[in-house]
Write a protein that holds these residues in place. Structure first.
Motif, PDB file in Angstrom:
ATOM      1  N   GLN A  77     -43.906   0.917  -3.862  1.00 19.24           N
ATOM      2  CA  GLN A  77     -43.088   0.774  -5.154  1.00 19.24           C
ATOM      3  C   GLN A  77     -42.548   2.107  -5.583  1.00 19.24           C
ATOM      4  O   GLN A  77     -41.552   2.398  -6.087  1.00 19.24           O
ATOM      5  CB  GLN A  77     -43.626  -0.049  -6.145  1.00 19.24           C
ATOM      6  N   GLN A  81     -38.883   3.160  -6.222  1.00 15.45           N
ATOM      7  CA  GLN A  81     -38.397   3.712  -7.672  1.00 15.45           C
ATOM      8  C   GLN A  81     -37.770   5.166  -7.719  1.00 15.45           C
ATOM      9  O   GLN A  81     -36.910   5.243  -8.287  1.00 15.45           O
ATOM     10  CB  GLN A  81     -39.643   3.538  -8.508  1.00 15.45           C
ATOM     11  N   SER A  84     -34.356   4.897  -6.326  1.00 21.69           N
ATOM     12  CA  SER A  84     -33.560   4.441  -7.300  1.00 21.69           C
ATOM     13  C   SER A  84     -33.166   5.457  -8.484  1.00 21.69           C
ATOM     14  O   SER A  84     -31.859   5.576  -8.657  1.00 21.69           O
ATOM     15  CB  SER A  84     -34.016   3.195  -7.929  1.00 21.69           C
ATOM     16  N   ARG A 172     -35.963   2.939 -15.179  1.00 18.15           N
ATOM     17  CA  ARG A 172     -36.916   3.762 -13.941  1.00 18.15           C
ATOM     18  C   ARG A 172     -37.850   4.830 -14.132  1.00 18.15           C
ATOM     19  O   ARG A 172     -38.995   4.799 -13.476  1.00 18.15           O
ATOM     20  CB  ARG A 172     -35.682   4.079 -13.034  1.00 18.15           C
ATOM     21  N   LEU A 176     -41.771   4.049 -12.907  1.00 20.08           N
ATOM     22  CA  LEU A 176     -42.227   5.094 -12.139  1.00 20.08           C
ATOM     23  C   LEU A 176     -43.569   5.376 -12.632  1.00 20.08           C
ATOM     24  O   LEU A 176     -44.744   5.484 -12.134  1.00 20.08           O
ATOM     25  CB  LEU A 176     -41.530   6.406 -12.248  1.00 20.08           C
TER      26      LEU A 176
END
Length: 359
Positions: A77, A81, A84, A172, A176
């Protein structure tokens, strides 16, 4: 006479007490100078104690493996992230460049108006000396107004886009930070579980550690035998299993890693955890699969155990915290746990949750 009977009863009671002490489970006493027969192995009490240790060690390693899956999932993940954030940053940069161009255009328009004395196009047309110039200027003025309105609309749209990107980037960044926190928490749990298991094992003598390994292997053999006799495993032993070209390449990669150490969170090339091995094996076959055993179970196509073929992934335990790759003949290749190496094992040597097929 009564005194003799009393002394005899007392002596008998004392002897019974001594025999009771010497015969107590786990007692290690012997009469001085009396030779003892060689011990046939751990006593029943010692065996039970060692089995308790075995269960505790296995529980700790299982919990560590579940925490490792959580660690790997958080890491995955985190990578998503970060990607992203990179994409949002790229979009913000492009939007900022568009905004700079629009500002330049707006500045050029303002300078043009300044050079014309600050009069609006309509006012300039009113004072035009030529009717023809006036009429042609009306159309041009309308076009100019439309261009100005369009420019201002673009400025507002890009400003809104930038604000949206800024908000998304902030979200984001928070995500994070949350994933980093999850990953760190999972790492601490893995290390704590492994440390507890290692300390527990370190208190055993060498012969007890070897006996612990034998207990582990014996339990696996019993589980495999029972599984092969069940409806699910019946007919799998002694038979190969047809594999696709991809499946064969995945199996070839996985079996080539036999003997390499299990290391939690590792994806090779010198060490692997269970899902790191299956991930890289299928990557070598040209197919991307999820990183963790839990996501492999959730996302990949499920097949019946009796229909599995080489290259399929066998998912273990109710929380899907372990995975091995089926190689045929009722056998898997897997990375078992810390302190062990990549090896072959019976597919039914652990509780099977189900089977999934990457391709």
């Amino acid at each position: 006479m009564a005194g003799r009977r009393w002394r005899l009863a007392a002596a008998t009671a004392l002897a019974s007490a001594v025999i009771g002490v010497l015969g107590a489970p786990g007692a290690a006493y012997a009469a001085p100078g009396t030779p003892q027969p060689p011990s046939p192995g751990p006593s029943a009490g010692a065996t039970r104690s060692l089995e308790d240790v075995h269960r505790e060690v296995e529980t700790l390693y299982r919990k560590a493996e579940a925490a490792t899956d959580a660690y790997n999932a958080a890491g995955e993940q985190l990578r998503l992230q970060e990607k992203s954030v990179e994409e949002i940053t790229r979009r913000m940069t492009a939007a900022q460049e568009r905004m700079d161009r629009l500002r330049n255009e707006a500045g050029a328009l303002a300078r043009a108006q300044y050079r014309s004395g600050g009069l609006t196009p309509q006012t300039q047309l009113f004072f035009s000396a030529s009717p023809d110039n006036f009429l042609s200027g009306v159309a041009l003025a309308r076009k100019g107004e439309q261009a100005t309105r369009g420019l201002l609309a673009q400025v507002e749209a890009v400003r809104g886009e930038l604000q949206g990107h800024a908000k998304a980037a902030d979200e984001r960044r928070k995500a994070l930070d949350a994933e980093r926190g999850k990953k760190e928490a999972a790492k601490k749990e893995v290390e704590a579980r492994l440390d507890a298991a290692k300390k527990l094992e370190s208190r055993l003598e060498e012969k007890e550690r070897e006996r612990l390994r034998q207990l582990e292997e014996e339990r696996a053999r019993r589980a495999q035998t029972a599984w092969l006799a069940s409806d699910a495993g019946k007919g799998l032993a002694g038979q190969g299993s047809a594999a696709t070209g991809e499946g064969k390449r995945a199996v070839d990669f996985a079996t080539a890693q036999i003997g390499k150490d299990y290391v939690w969170g590792a994806e090779g090339p010198q060490s692997f955890d269970c899902s790191g091995l299956t991930l890289k094996a299928w990557a070598a076959a040209g197919r991307a699969i999820p990183r963790t055993s839990q996501e492999q179970w959730r996302q990949l196509a499920k097949v019946d155990v009796k229909d599995m073929r080489a290259g399929d992934l066998v998912i273990y335990f109710s929380d899907a915290s372990h995975v091995g790759m089926y190689v045929g003949d009722g056998t898997i290749v897997h990375a078992p746990r810390p302190g062990r190496q990549v090896t072959l094992a019976g597919a039914g040597s652990m509780p099977i949750l189900g089977v999934v097929r990457p391709g």
